[in-house]
Enzyme design. Structure first.
Site, PDB file in Angstrom:
ATOM      1  N   LYS A 254     -29.768  -8.005  -7.476  1.00  0.00           N
ATOM      2  CA  LYS A 254     -28.724  -7.015  -7.185  1.00  0.00           C
ATOM      3  C   LYS A 254     -28.977  -6.419  -5.802  1.00  0.00           C
ATOM      4  CE  LYS A 254     -27.257  -2.368  -8.621  1.00  0.00           C
ATOM      5  NZ  LYS A 254     -27.519  -1.259  -9.559  1.00  0.00           N
ATOM      6  N   ASP A 259     -25.768   3.182  -3.072  1.00  0.00           N
ATOM      7  CA  ASP A 259     -24.903   3.419  -4.229  1.00  0.00           C
ATOM      8  C   ASP A 259     -24.599   4.907  -4.378  1.00  0.00           C
ATOM      9  OD1 ASP A 259     -23.478   3.261  -6.563  1.00  0.00           O
ATOM     10  OD2 ASP A 259     -25.250   3.025  -7.847  1.00  0.00           O
ATOM     11  N   LYS A 266     -22.152  10.165  -7.875  1.00  0.00           N
ATOM     12  CA  LYS A 266     -23.417  10.673  -8.399  1.00  0.00           C
ATOM     13  C   LYS A 266     -23.655  12.112  -7.943  1.00  0.00           C
ATOM     14  CE  LYS A 266     -25.727   6.146  -8.183  1.00  0.00           C
ATOM     15  NZ  LYS A 266     -26.158   6.007  -9.582  1.00  0.00           N
ATOM     16  N   ASP A 277     -31.312   0.851  -4.489  1.00  0.00           N
ATOM     17  CA  ASP A 277     -30.505   0.094  -5.447  1.00  0.00           C
ATOM     18  C   ASP A 277     -30.413  -1.385  -5.085  1.00  0.00           C
ATOM     19  OD1 ASP A 277     -29.301   0.341  -7.914  1.00  0.00           O
ATOM     20  OD2 ASP A 277     -27.290   0.614  -7.116  1.00  0.00           O
ATOM     21  N   ASP A 336     -19.609   3.795 -11.253  1.00  0.00           N
ATOM     22  CA  ASP A 336     -21.050   3.834 -11.012  1.00  0.00           C
ATOM     23  C   ASP A 336     -21.788   2.772 -11.822  1.00  0.00           C
ATOM     24  OD1 ASP A 336     -23.376   4.729  -9.836  1.00  0.00           O
ATOM     25  OD2 ASP A 336     -23.736   6.299 -11.326  1.00  0.00           O
ATOM     26  N   GLU A 338     -21.609  -0.360 -11.238  1.00  0.00           N
ATOM     27  CA  GLU A 338     -21.168  -1.415 -10.320  1.00  0.00           C
ATOM     28  C   GLU A 338     -22.115  -2.602 -10.279  1.00  0.00           C
ATOM     29  OE1 GLU A 338     -24.504  -0.204  -8.358  1.00  0.00           O
ATOM     30  OE2 GLU A 338     -23.026   1.104  -9.281  1.00  0.00           O
ATOM     31  N   ARG A 340     -23.530  -4.377 -12.559  1.00  0.00           N
ATOM     32  CA  ARG A 340     -23.150  -5.456 -13.472  1.00  0.00           C
ATOM     33  C   ARG A 340     -21.921  -6.203 -12.962  1.00  0.00           C
ATOM     34  NH1 ARG A 340     -22.768  -1.139 -18.166  1.00  0.00           N
ATOM     35  NH2 ARG A 340     -24.344  -0.293 -16.762  1.00  0.00           N
TER      36      ARG A 340
END
Length: 510
Positions: A254, A259, A266, A277, A336, A338, A340
């Site tokens: 990933k 993020d 967030k 991230d 959030d 994202e 996946r």
């Protein structure tokens, strides 16, 4: 730091000139009449030194020992874990000083020298000595320049030494890119790092831009990147260590380089840590760096979907429905979630490669942090043999994971009235439901998912990337080699040649 593997008896070690001599003292230390053995025996007898892992005794200007400073360190049962604890303690003590440029690490006192213990010692040295300096205006120069690893003989030590040096280089690269601020680690810059790896032996790199990604139909990946001005990149790394006909192991990292959470934004507190991230992507880069060093006989493909998740005027909104590369439609209930979304398209792409196994690595869920903390990564898999191989690799590499459930009942919350699947299923069992989402896109191959949200970085005073799970991934891949015919070795340039020497001393840099 330069590492040198050297055959030295305890007597010869006493004559080795160095700023510091680190001596690991195990339970049941064998007696000797050299100055070092006498010092250790007296320290234990007087109660000044415990052999419990990590316990330290400092001595200066010891008669009969050429090193300026001697650190006796308890190593307990001399297991790799105890050795790591001991070396971490010693390196921490050295790091606090200012005058150590050359050090000797004595492993001669260990009753049986395992390759795994040598690896644990060297990796601990490298990790403790690492310091991030890339974005500092006046970075402090590294004090410790050379570490001599002293052993009785090379027979058991050389394999562990070579493996450790390759691993240390991989972990350092993973840490470097994970630690960089998001404006110094954009998808484009991350692709540049992958291209640099493509200059190393057996590695090829391909980078796809927005047009190619759109042509592939990666609608979920494209959707995440809509809210940012930074162009997305799909990075493909190929390590070719076996015959072309051999199916590859695929690693997917990933690569969300920052993020914010998107429209489902967030909280501001600690949002700076969302530069981490992309630690999954960093671990793939690090693993490929180690592969180039060790040149094992198997094929590996690395896939990195890299983009930012920002709340721009074109950003995806809660309730939007997008079509993934697989053709499945996804209702985005939470922007959030994202990770996946980018991973599902990468998993579909991986199927084209006819892989023998696929492992995705992601800082995916806070729920995994709640469940496992920062000790073990979460492991999910649809294949028992693959899961067992990864779990064993985690234990042997001291980079452990823990198998989590994938019961079908967990997928109930992912049902949607408006699409084939929703991207979230509520708070309960969040790490599992995220894995269940990914499993939908991995039906045609052996697949495992490593949730590294709790293990990829540390917060607080020690804030920074850990380099995990590079060690786990490398051990896993090396364990797959026996079943794969190896390709002919590739001659590396002097700068990238693996550290494999048959002479009494071997030097390399990590």
């Amino acid at each position: 730091m330069d590492f040198e593997l050297k055959t030295l008896t305890r007597t010869l070690i006493c004559n080795e000139k160095a700023d510091a001599l680190i001596v690991l003292i195990p339970e049941g230390l064998t007696a000797g009449d050299d100055a070092l053995s006498v010092l250790a025996a007296l320290a234990i007898k007087s109660g000044d030194l415990e052999v419990k892992p990590g316990k330290l005794l400092n001595a200066y200007r010891v008669t009969g020992i050429a090193a300026t400073r001697v650190l006796l360190v308890g190593a307990g049962d001399a297991s790799p874990k105890s050795v790591r604890t001991a070396v971490n303690a010693a390196m921490g003590a050295l790091k606090a000083g200012n005058n150590v440029q050359r050090a000797v690490l004595c492993l001669n006192a260990l009753p049986t020298l395992q390759p795994e213990a040598v690896r644990a010692a060297i990796v601990a040295c490298s990790e403790t000595a690492y310091a991030y300096t890339t974005t500092k205006s006046k970075p402090a120069a590294a004090k410790l320049q050379q570490m001599v690893v002293a052993v009785d003989g090379l027979a058991n030590a050389q394999a562990g030494f070579d493996k450790a040096v390759g691993l240390a280089k991989g972990i350092e690269l993973a840490k470097e890119w994970a630690n960089r601020p998001a404006n110094h680690a954009t998808p484009t810059l991350l692709a540049g790092a992958a291209k640099e790896l493509g200059k190393l032996p057996r590695i090829k790199t391909e980078v796809l831009g927005p047009k190619e990604i759109e042509k592939l139909g990666m609608g979920a990946f494209l959707a995440v990147a809509q809210g940012t001005a930074e162009p997305l990149r799909f990075i493909v790394l190929r390590y070719e260590g076996a015959a072309k006909a051999e199916a590859p192991v695929v690693l997917i990292g990933k690569g969300i380089t920052f993020d914010t959470g998107g429209i489902s934004i967030k909280p501001a507190a600690e949002m700076d840590e969302m530069k981490f991230d992309m630690c999954g992507a960093a671990s793939v880069l690090g693993t490929f760096r180690a592969l180039a060093e060790l040149q094992p006989g198997l094929n590996v493909v690395g896939l990195i979907p890299a983009c930012e998740n920002m709340p721009g005027d074109r950003a995806i909104k809660p309730g939007d429905v997008v079509t993934s590369m697989s053709g499945q439609t996804i209702e985005i209930l939470n922007t959030d979630a994202e990770g996946r979304l980018v991973l599902c398209d990468a998993l579909t792409y991986a199927a084209r490669l006819k892989p023998r196994a696929v492992v995705d690595i992601a800082t995916l869920t806070g729920a995994c942090v709640v469940a496992l903390g920062g000790v073990r990564s979460g492991l999910f898999s649809n294949n028992e043999a693959l899961a067992e191989s990864l779990a064993r690799a985690g234990e042997s590499s001291l980079d452990p994971c823990w198998r989590m459930p994938l019961d079908d009942d967990y997928a109930e919350g992912l049902k949607s009235n408006f699409a084939d699947v929703a991207n979230v299923a509520g708070r309960a069992g969040g790490a599992v439901t995220a894995a269940k989402f990914l499993q939908r896109f991995a039906a045609d191959f052996a697949w495992a998912h490593l949730d590294i949200a709790g293990t990829a970085w540390k917060s607080g005073a020690a804030k920074g990337a850990t380099g995990r799970p590079v060690a786990l991934l490398l051990d896993f891949l090396l364990g797959q080699v026996q079943a794969v015919p190896a390709a002919q070795p590739v001659k590396a340039s002097p700068k990238t040649r693996p550290a494999r020497k048959s002479t009494p001393a071997a030097k390399t840099r990590a």
